[in-house]
Scaffold this active site. Structure first.
Site, PDB file in Angstrom:
ATOM      1  N   CYS A 242       0.836  -1.205   0.000  1.00 24.72           N
ATOM      2  CA  CYS A 242       0.000   0.000   0.000  1.00 24.72           C
ATOM      3  C   CYS A 242       0.875   1.261   0.000  1.00 24.72           C
ATOM      4  O   CYS A 242       1.573   1.514  -0.976  1.00 24.72           O
ATOM      5  CB  CYS A 242      -0.970  -0.049   1.176  1.00 24.72           C
ATOM      6  SG  CYS A 242      -2.409   1.027   0.963  1.00 24.72           S
ATOM      7  N   HIS A 323      -3.863  -5.101   0.040  1.00 25.36           N
ATOM      8  CA  HIS A 323      -3.462  -5.705   1.311  1.00 25.36           C
ATOM      9  C   HIS A 323      -3.519  -7.227   1.213  1.00 25.36           C
ATOM     10  O   HIS A 323      -4.576  -7.827   1.394  1.00 25.36           O
ATOM     11  CB  HIS A 323      -4.371  -5.217   2.442  1.00 25.36           C
ATOM     12  CG  HIS A 323      -4.046  -3.836   2.905  1.00 25.36           C
ATOM     13  ND1 HIS A 323      -3.180  -3.587   3.948  1.00 25.36           N
ATOM     14  CD2 HIS A 323      -4.452  -2.637   2.449  1.00 25.36           C
ATOM     15  CE1 HIS A 323      -3.065  -2.275   4.121  1.00 25.36           C
ATOM     16  NE2 HIS A 323      -3.832  -1.676   3.221  1.00 25.36           N
ATOM     17  N   GLU A 325      -2.600  -9.443   3.238  1.00 26.02           N
ATOM     18  CA  GLU A 325      -2.944 -10.120   4.494  1.00 26.02           C
ATOM     19  C   GLU A 325      -4.448 -10.335   4.634  1.00 26.02           C
ATOM     20  O   GLU A 325      -4.894 -11.158   5.442  1.00 26.02           O
ATOM     21  CB  GLU A 325      -2.406  -9.335   5.689  1.00 26.02           C
ATOM     22  CG  GLU A 325      -3.122  -8.048   6.003  1.00 26.02           C
ATOM     23  CD  GLU A 325      -2.756  -6.880   5.127  1.00 26.02           C
ATOM     24  OE1 GLU A 325      -3.291  -5.789   5.338  1.00 26.02           O
ATOM     25  OE2 GLU A 325      -1.927  -7.057   4.188  1.00 26.02           O
TER      26      GLU A 325
END
Length: 353
Positions: A242, A323, A325
């Protein structure tokens, strides 16, 4: 319940219901996520913003601290069509104003058509439209928050042990907790350094990989992080997520630009140019890479062709705008963290220039 007001930069003042009292201001943005409100509300990338949920009911599965991405609520305020008591009480305990019982569809449409904008909120007893307007008029653009990293970063280095697979120096520009856990779960020791760490601070860790985290605001304001990237470029493998992608790109000679209303949600389609495969991703950013410098574009957003992934075999760099994750969101892109550990195998620790 007392009245609340939100003043928009386009001159309108909308009436709402107070769920957590207070006065505040910030950049008005929205997320299309239909789940994961706890993660969104604790995501440091929302600092200095007012977060509107496009999904109509927020709070329908309670509030659990184990889902938090940081130690506190990060947006300046929260807006929903309807908010449950659990969420409202949590926000009030955090001192974060919250309002509901207004047409969030109108807010989302306004931001999509006119872009993210300044807004002011006044909620609670004796709140007036004039109070909200006063807050809005005092709102600064995101680029003016030159030291925004100080409010979302660790103040001192911390270590999260995961094993002996790799040593990672993570520049904390507002890192989500799930990024750190995604690395430690794969056996990496993660040394979390303040956003303004120096090249010497990184050298003391003797890392295998330099990792630049997500974070809020204008990437051009993260000068110290860019200086660290510049010091190690070509000598130490690097990864970024990001804001991290934007910081690395700028430090290597590229550039960034502000988007109209950004990408915030859990359903952003991303195409890998090497495999032609499309994955769904979680995103939260208002800036994007404009000029990639020496880095190769490997992934793009299907909706608007913005840069989603950058690589350089020569420099040992991999970055993602989204993202991986995926907290909250789809798990299509978790393999990114395996690639980070593969980077660690390619180089030995080195000192800064």
């Amino acid at each position: 319940m007392s009245d609340a007001y939100i003043a928009l930069a386009d001159g309108r003042v909308l009436e709402a219901r107070t769920r957590a009292p207070g006065r505040t201001r910030g950049e008005l943005v929205f997320t299309t996520a239909y789940t994961g409100y706890e993660e969104s509300l604790t995501d440091p990338s929302y600092a200095e913003q007012v977060l509107t949920f496009s999904y109509p009911l927020i709070g329908n599965y309670g509030v659990r601290a184990e889902r938090f991405e940081s130690d506190s609520v990060q947006p300046r305020a929260a807006i929903a069509r309807e908010m449950t008591d659990d969420v409202a009480e949590w926000l009030e305990s955090e001192g974060v104003p919250a309002i509901d019982h207004l047409d969030t569809r109108e807010i989302v449409t306004t931001v999509r058509e006119e872009g993210a904008m300044a807004c002011g909120i006044a909620a609670g007893e004796d709140a007036t439209p004039e109070d909200a307007i006063e807050e809005m008029e005092a709102c600064e653009p995101m680029s003016a928050h030159v030291d925004i990293g100080a409010g979302v970063s660790v103040s001192e280095p911390t270590v999260h042990e995961g094993g002996d697979e790799a040593t990672i120096a993570l520049l904390d520009c507002g890192a989500k907790g799930s990024i750190i856990s995604s690395l430690t779960e794969r056996g990496a020791d993660v040394h979390v350094l303040p956003y303004d760490a120096t090249p010497e601070d990184v050298a003391a860790v003797e890392p295998d990989v330099l990792f630049v985290s997500n974070g809020p605001g204008d990437p051009e304001n993260f000068v110290a992080a860019q200086e660290v990237v510049d010091a190690y470029a070509g000598d130490l493998p690097m990864a970024g997520i990001c804001l991290g992608q934007q910081v690395i790109t700028s430090a290597l000679g590229g550039s960034t630009e502000k988007m109209s209303f950004g990408h915030r949600g859990v359903n952003q389609p991303v195409k890998d140019l090497r495999t032609d495969k499309v994955v769904m991703t979680t995103q939260n950013h208002g800036y994007t890479v404009a000029d990639t410098g020496p880095l190769e574009v490997t992934q793009v957003n299907v909706n608007d062709d913005t840069v989603e992934g950058l690589d350089s075999a020569e420099l040992d760099v991999i970055t993602r705008q989204y993202h991986p994750e995926a907290n909250p969101g789809p798990h299509d892109s978790l393999g990114f963290f395996d690639e980070v550990l593969e980077l660690a195998e390619s180089r030995q620790p080195v000192a800064a220039d």
